[in-house]
Write a protein that holds these residues in place. Sequence first.
Motif, PDB file in Angstrom:
ATOM      1  N   LEU A 147      19.562 -68.357   0.505  1.00 56.18           N
ATOM      2  CA  LEU A 147      19.073 -66.989   0.372  1.00 56.18           C
ATOM      3  C   LEU A 147      18.358 -66.464   1.612  1.00 56.18           C
ATOM      4  O   LEU A 147      18.173 -65.251   1.743  1.00 56.18           O
ATOM      5  CB  LEU A 147      18.095 -66.905  -0.815  1.00 56.18           C
ATOM      6  N   ARG A 148      17.958 -67.351   2.518  1.00 56.30           N
ATOM      7  CA  ARG A 148      17.065 -66.893   3.588  1.00 56.30           C
ATOM      8  C   ARG A 148      17.664 -66.843   4.983  1.00 56.30           C
ATOM      9  O   ARG A 148      17.148 -66.131   5.835  1.00 56.30           O
ATOM     10  CB  ARG A 148      15.813 -67.769   3.632  1.00 56.30           C
ATOM     11  N   ASP A 149      18.719 -67.610   5.281  1.00 62.40           N
ATOM     12  CA  ASP A 149      19.137 -67.631   6.680  1.00 62.40           C
ATOM     13  C   ASP A 149      20.138 -66.535   7.021  1.00 62.40           C
ATOM     14  O   ASP A 149      20.493 -66.342   8.182  1.00 62.40           O
ATOM     15  CB  ASP A 149      19.658 -69.012   7.100  1.00 62.40           C
ATOM     16  N   GLY A 150      20.613 -65.792   6.004  1.00 61.65           N
ATOM     17  CA  GLY A 150      21.453 -64.636   6.261  1.00 61.65           C
ATOM     18  C   GLY A 150      22.862 -64.955   6.715  1.00 61.65           C
ATOM     19  O   GLY A 150      23.642 -64.054   7.021  1.00 61.65           O
ATOM     20  N   TRP A 193      26.905 -70.774  11.350  1.00 66.07           N
ATOM     21  CA  TRP A 193      25.490 -70.942  11.693  1.00 66.07           C
ATOM     22  C   TRP A 193      25.302 -70.994  13.207  1.00 66.07           C
ATOM     23  O   TRP A 193      24.420 -70.322  13.750  1.00 66.07           O
ATOM     24  CB  TRP A 193      24.944 -72.213  11.061  1.00 66.07           C
ATOM     25  N   HIS A 194      26.145 -71.756  13.886  1.00 68.59           N
ATOM     26  CA  HIS A 194      26.020 -71.917  15.336  1.00 68.59           C
ATOM     27  C   HIS A 194      26.241 -70.606  16.068  1.00 68.59           C
ATOM     28  O   HIS A 194      25.545 -70.303  17.055  1.00 68.59           O
ATOM     29  CB  HIS A 194      27.028 -72.962  15.823  1.00 68.59           C
ATOM     30  N   ARG A 195      27.177 -69.801  15.593  1.00 64.94           N
ATOM     31  CA  ARG A 195      27.510 -68.535  16.266  1.00 64.94           C
ATOM     32  C   ARG A 195      26.657 -67.370  15.768  1.00 64.94           C
ATOM     33  O   ARG A 195      26.826 -66.244  16.234  1.00 64.94           O
ATOM     34  CB  ARG A 195      28.995 -68.227  16.093  1.00 64.94           C
ATOM     35  N   GLY A 196      25.788 -67.637  14.841  1.00 64.71           N
ATOM     36  CA  GLY A 196      24.885 -66.595  14.388  1.00 64.71           C
ATOM     37  C   GLY A 196      25.536 -65.510  13.559  1.00 64.71           C
ATOM     38  O   GLY A 196      25.044 -64.386  13.531  1.00 64.71           O
ATOM     39  N   VAL A 197      26.640 -65.846  12.890  1.00 57.97           N
ATOM     40  CA  VAL A 197      27.290 -64.874  12.012  1.00 57.97           C
ATOM     41  C   VAL A 197      26.366 -64.574  10.849  1.00 57.97           C
ATOM     42  O   VAL A 197      25.875 -65.479  10.179  1.00 57.97           O
ATOM     43  CB  VAL A 197      28.642 -65.423  11.492  1.00 57.97           C
TER      44      VAL A 197
END
Length: 200
Positions: A147-150, A193-197
């Motif tokens: 729920l928190r990392d988007g 996660w690594h690419r900030g999607v």
Amino acid sequence: MSLIKALEILAILVGAFSGFIEARRKRMDVVGIFTIAFITAFGGGTLRDILLDQRPLFWVTHQEYAILIFVLALISAPAIRTLRRVISERLIIVADALGLGLFSIVGVSQALEAGMPIFIASMMGVITGIFGGILRDVVCNEIPMVLRDGRPYAICSFAGCWMYLLMQKVGIPPDFSLWTSAMAISIARIVTWHRGVRLE
């Protein structure tokens, strides 16, 4: 041993490992480490079995799973304490992603075996994949990662479950479908996660 059983054991080990890491980050003692590892490893499968009305629960039927977590908690406590300085968010993400993929595909496969319709089976896969991590984060007084990392998390699980269902529909061998779908979920989670999607 069937492939699905091997995947389940591997998923339990990976889930427990992420629980070990998070418990040590919170500076818990060995009881806390066992508790967090236990709910991370078994939380999703327990909810799945309850919703599918399967009794006894899978970890009650296979008490060796619980014994394995207990022994690993005793062994891991001093080891993880030593490695605490090198434990990073990245390691937790990788462990969590592997658990997500393995648990999700175990969940959707077992729901199909229980005779569930394909959409319900896909939801059982998602629940199996994410609920242990949700319980871990709640008990550790964190907003659940899902729920928190988007970033895509449950979506990766859902897409991977449908990948597995479609591969089964077209007649691809079950063993190949299981491994491929599980790894696709894990890789998708790590890459996004690594690419900030982000989901916005």
